[in-house]
Design a protein around this motif. Structure first.
Motif, mmCIF file in Angstrom:
data_model
loop_
_atom_site.group_PDB
_atom_site.id
_atom_site.type_symbol
_atom_site.label_atom_id
_atom_site.label_comp_id
_atom_site.label_asym_id
_atom_site.label_seq_id
_atom_site.Cartn_x
_atom_site.Cartn_y
_atom_site.Cartn_z
ATOM 1 N N PHE A 77 8.904 -31.922 -30.861
ATOM 2 C CA PHE A 77 10.207 -31.737 -31.497
ATOM 3 C C PHE A 77 10.649 -30.274 -31.388
ATOM 4 O O PHE A 77 11.764 -29.976 -30.962
ATOM 5 C CB PHE A 77 10.109 -32.172 -32.968
ATOM 6 N N THR A 78 9.758 -29.364 -31.748
ATOM 7 C CA THR A 78 10.064 -27.932 -31.665
ATOM 8 C C THR A 78 10.159 -27.491 -30.215
ATOM 9 O O THR A 78 11.060 -26.724 -29.845
ATOM 10 C CB THR A 78 8.994 -27.118 -32.406
ATOM 11 N N ASP A 79 9.244 -27.962 -29.377
ATOM 12 C CA ASP A 79 9.238 -27.615 -27.963
ATOM 13 C C ASP A 79 10.590 -27.956 -27.330
ATOM 14 O O ASP A 79 11.237 -27.115 -26.700
ATOM 15 C CB ASP A 79 8.096 -28.370 -27.276
ATOM 16 N N SER A 95 26.881 -31.802 -22.911
ATOM 17 C CA SER A 95 26.584 -33.025 -23.671
ATOM 18 C C SER A 95 25.090 -33.134 -23.952
ATOM 19 O O SER A 95 24.262 -32.548 -23.250
ATOM 20 C CB SER A 95 27.038 -34.248 -22.873
ATOM 21 N N ILE A 96 24.774 -33.909 -24.957
ATOM 22 C CA ILE A 96 23.371 -34.191 -25.248
ATOM 23 C C ILE A 96 22.750 -34.908 -24.054
ATOM 24 O O ILE A 96 21.597 -34.645 -23.699
ATOM 25 C CB ILE A 96 23.232 -35.018 -26.547
ATOM 26 N N THR A 97 23.512 -35.762 -23.413
ATOM 27 C CA THR A 97 23.013 -36.483 -22.244
ATOM 28 C C THR A 97 22.590 -35.525 -21.142
ATOM 29 O O THR A 97 21.551 -35.712 -20.516
ATOM 30 C CB THR A 97 24.078 -37.472 -21.720
ATOM 31 N N GLU A 98 23.367 -34.481 -20.923
ATOM 32 C CA GLU A 98 23.021 -33.509 -19.890
ATOM 33 C C GLU A 98 21.704 -32.806 -20.225
ATOM 34 O O GLU A 98 20.846 -32.627 -19.360
ATOM 35 C CB GLU A 98 24.151 -32.490 -19.731
ATOM 36 N N VAL A 158 18.799 -36.419 -29.825
ATOM 37 C CA VAL A 158 19.847 -36.472 -30.844
ATOM 38 C C VAL A 158 19.310 -35.954 -32.179
ATOM 39 O O VAL A 158 19.977 -35.175 -32.875
ATOM 40 C CB VAL A 158 20.415 -37.913 -30.990
ATOM 41 N N LYS A 159 18.096 -36.352 -32.539
ATOM 42 C CA LYS A 159 17.483 -35.871 -33.785
ATOM 43 C C LYS A 159 17.256 -34.354 -33.738
ATOM 44 O O LYS A 159 17.487 -33.651 -34.721
ATOM 45 C CB LYS A 159 16.158 -36.594 -34.032
ATOM 46 N N LEU A 215 18.974 -28.761 -35.244
ATOM 47 C CA LEU A 215 19.417 -27.438 -34.790
ATOM 48 C C LEU A 215 20.849 -27.157 -35.235
ATOM 49 O O LEU A 215 21.190 -26.026 -35.563
ATOM 50 C CB LEU A 215 19.297 -27.333 -33.266
ATOM 51 N N SER A 216 21.656 -28.182 -35.269
ATOM 52 C CA SER A 216 23.042 -28.043 -35.731
ATOM 53 C C SER A 216 23.093 -27.739 -37.222
ATOM 54 O O SER A 216 23.831 -26.845 -37.658
ATOM 55 C CB SER A 216 23.807 -29.325 -35.410
ATOM 56 N N ARG A 217 22.296 -28.461 -38.013
ATOM 57 C CA ARG A 217 22.254 -28.202 -39.457
ATOM 58 C C ARG A 217 21.786 -26.782 -39.771
ATOM 59 O O ARG A 217 22.216 -26.179 -40.750
ATOM 60 C CB ARG A 217 21.354 -29.207 -40.173
#
Length: 147
Positions: free
Chosen positions: A6-8, A27-30, A43-44, A49-51
């Motif tokens: 997750f961190t990596d 995009s997240i897809t990219e 996405v998680k 990271l957004s929060r």
């Protein structure tokens, strides 16, 4: 010490975003396609990271993700603190019967603090600025993804 995936991947996502021209959305897809990780997992990661303010995420037709602050202000040690549980062993008395007399937990705590202090010496900008091999790899990925 080993970071969780997750961190990596969180750090990798930040590196990817920092390698883009300033303010450019992607995009997240990219990001997912670049690193070959599941979209659900990414996405998680992006959400956390957004929060924490490292990534700005916009919804909608012209939406996407980009860095939420300049790469020079993103300290790698703090990102790891925000993403990683950092508990190396379970010292709860229900789990370990020597907890009350154990000195290992202090040694491990001190080791983690040293690890984080070292990471505090680096910003996201330090990892990407003038890193031409990185740009070449990511540019190749972007070109192949858009083909």
């Amino acid at each position: 010490m080993q970071l969780t995936s997750f961190t990596d991947y969180g750090l990798r996502a930040l590196i990817y975003l920092a390698s883009l021209p300033e303010g450019q959305m992607t995009s997240i897809t990219e990001v997912t396609d670049t690193y070959g990780v599941s979209r659900n997992h990414m996405v998680k990661i992006i959400n956390q990271l957004s929060r924490a303010g490292y990534i700005a995420a916009m919804r909608g037709k012209n939406g996407g993700i980009r860095l939420g602050r300049p790469a020079e202000e993103i300290v790698i040690g703090q990102v790891v603190r925000d993403m990683e549980p950092l508990q190396l062993v379970n010292c709860h008395s229900d789990f370990c019967h020597i907890t009350s007399a154990c000195r290992l937990k202090k040694a491990l705590h001190d080791a983690v603090q040293s690890f984080l202090r070292e990471l505090d010496n680096y910003t996201l900008a330090d990892l990407v600025e003038d890193n031409h091999p990185l740009y070449k790899i990511l540019l190749t990925d972007r070109v192949s993804l858009s083909s």
